[in-house]
Design a protein around this motif. Sequence first.
Motif, short mmCIF file in Angstrom:
data_model
loop_
_atom_site.label_atom_id
_atom_site.label_comp_id
_atom_site.label_asym_id
_atom_site.label_seq_id
_atom_site.Cartn_x
_atom_site.Cartn_y
_atom_site.Cartn_z
N HIS A 18 0.75 -1.27 -0.21
CA HIS A 18 0.06 -0.35 0.02
C HIS A 18 1.81 1.31 0.46
O HIS A 18 0.32 2.24 -0.64
N LEU A 19 2.02 1.60 0.77
CA LEU A 19 3.14 2.42 1.13
C LEU A 19 3.70 2.50 -0.19
O LEU A 19 3.88 3.73 -1.17
N ALA A 20 4.18 1.50 -0.77
CA ALA A 20 4.43 1.99 -2.58
C ALA A 20 4.12 2.25 -3.19
O ALA A 20 4.40 2.82 -4.41
N GLN A 21 2.40 1.75 -3.34
CA GLN A 21 1.15 2.05 -4.27
C GLN A 21 1.61 4.06 -4.07
O GLN A 21 1.00 5.27 -5.12
N ILE A 22 2.37 4.29 -2.91
CA ILE A 22 0.96 5.72 -2.30
C ILE A 22 2.92 6.62 -2.94
O ILE A 22 2.49 7.59 -3.36
N ALA A 23 3.39 5.92 -2.77
CA ALA A 23 4.91 6.49 -3.09
C ALA A 23 5.50 6.66 -4.74
O ALA A 23 5.57 7.45 -5.43
N THR A 25 1.89 6.49 -6.64
CA THR A 25 1.60 8.58 -7.44
C THR A 25 2.17 9.39 -7.48
O THR A 25 1.62 10.09 -7.83
N ALA A 26 2.34 9.45 -6.08
CA ALA A 26 3.24 10.80 -5.47
C ALA A 26 4.41 10.97 -6.20
O ALA A 26 4.90 12.42 -7.48
N GLY A 27 5.06 9.86 -6.94
CA GLY A 27 5.98 10.38 -7.64
C GLY A 27 5.47 10.04 -9.81
O GLY A 27 6.09 11.17 -10.35
N GLU A 28 4.48 10.01 -9.90
CA GLU A 28 4.00 10.41 -10.48
C GLU A 28 3.49 11.72 -11.14
O GLU A 28 3.41 12.58 -11.97
N LEU A 29 2.70 12.29 -10.28
CA LEU A 29 2.51 13.63 -9.41
C LEU A 29 3.14 14.51 -9.71
O LEU A 29 2.90 15.58 -9.87
N VAL A 54 11.53 4.31 3.18
CA VAL A 54 12.47 3.04 1.97
C VAL A 54 11.99 3.90 0.18
O VAL A 54 12.45 2.83 -0.05
N PHE A 55 11.06 4.32 0.43
CA PHE A 55 10.51 4.79 -1.22
C PHE A 55 11.09 6.11 -1.34
O PHE A 55 10.39 6.33 -2.12
#
Length: 235
Positions: A18-23, A25-29, A54-55
């Motif tokens: 879940h945290l990896a997906q958040i990271a 998304t933030a990277g894409e934005l 870690v991300f």
Amino acid sequence: MLIINPSNPCGSVYSHDHLAQIAETAGELGILIIADEVYDHLAFGDKPFIPMGVFGKTAPVITLGAISKRWLVPGWRLGWIATCDPNGILKETKVDQSIQNYINITSDPATFIQGAVPQIIANTKEEYFNKILDLLRTSADLCYGKIKGIRGITCPHKPEGSMFVMAKLDLSCLDGFSDDIDFCCKLAKEESVIVLPGSALGMKDWLRITFAIDLVSLEDGLERLNSFCERHAKV
């Protein structure tokens, strides 16, 4: 993007995926992540705590921490800010300099707290932390189990971390309340039990309940809450 993990007020702990997906998304934005990890060492459920840092290669991370929760000194308002930015984005955009400038204009904690912190961090034994986690795990289980038997209140998620849990208030089962604030005020007046109305956190008709108290007091408070709801239940 702000992430609170482990969560206050919900008591949830996010998984690695879940945290990896958040990271991602933030990277894409193209935005940074502010990770409030004050409760980082108070995860007692099945999911281990994963630091957002870690991300950092995926998106820059600013982590907030504090001494108040893990060491159980809530009056010691001393915390820290750490950055995880291997790609140098925060430095390039001068965000790190802005953080330093802000720290320079804020008041410092009391000197005796500053003097005590190195010894506290270096010399607190692991048994102390294990005892805290065991106590929180037991009290969270008690709180979750007791709430399930209270009319008009449901707890959709068993807490896995922090010191709080959110419970949904169903006023259709109860009589004489206009909203969660009214419920909490009357509960305090009739039973001397204090819970935070969800409206204070933007969650109308929810309750934030803390289980970071001794088991006898917690059980007594939940019994009073149950009696209160039974007394005000619709026939």
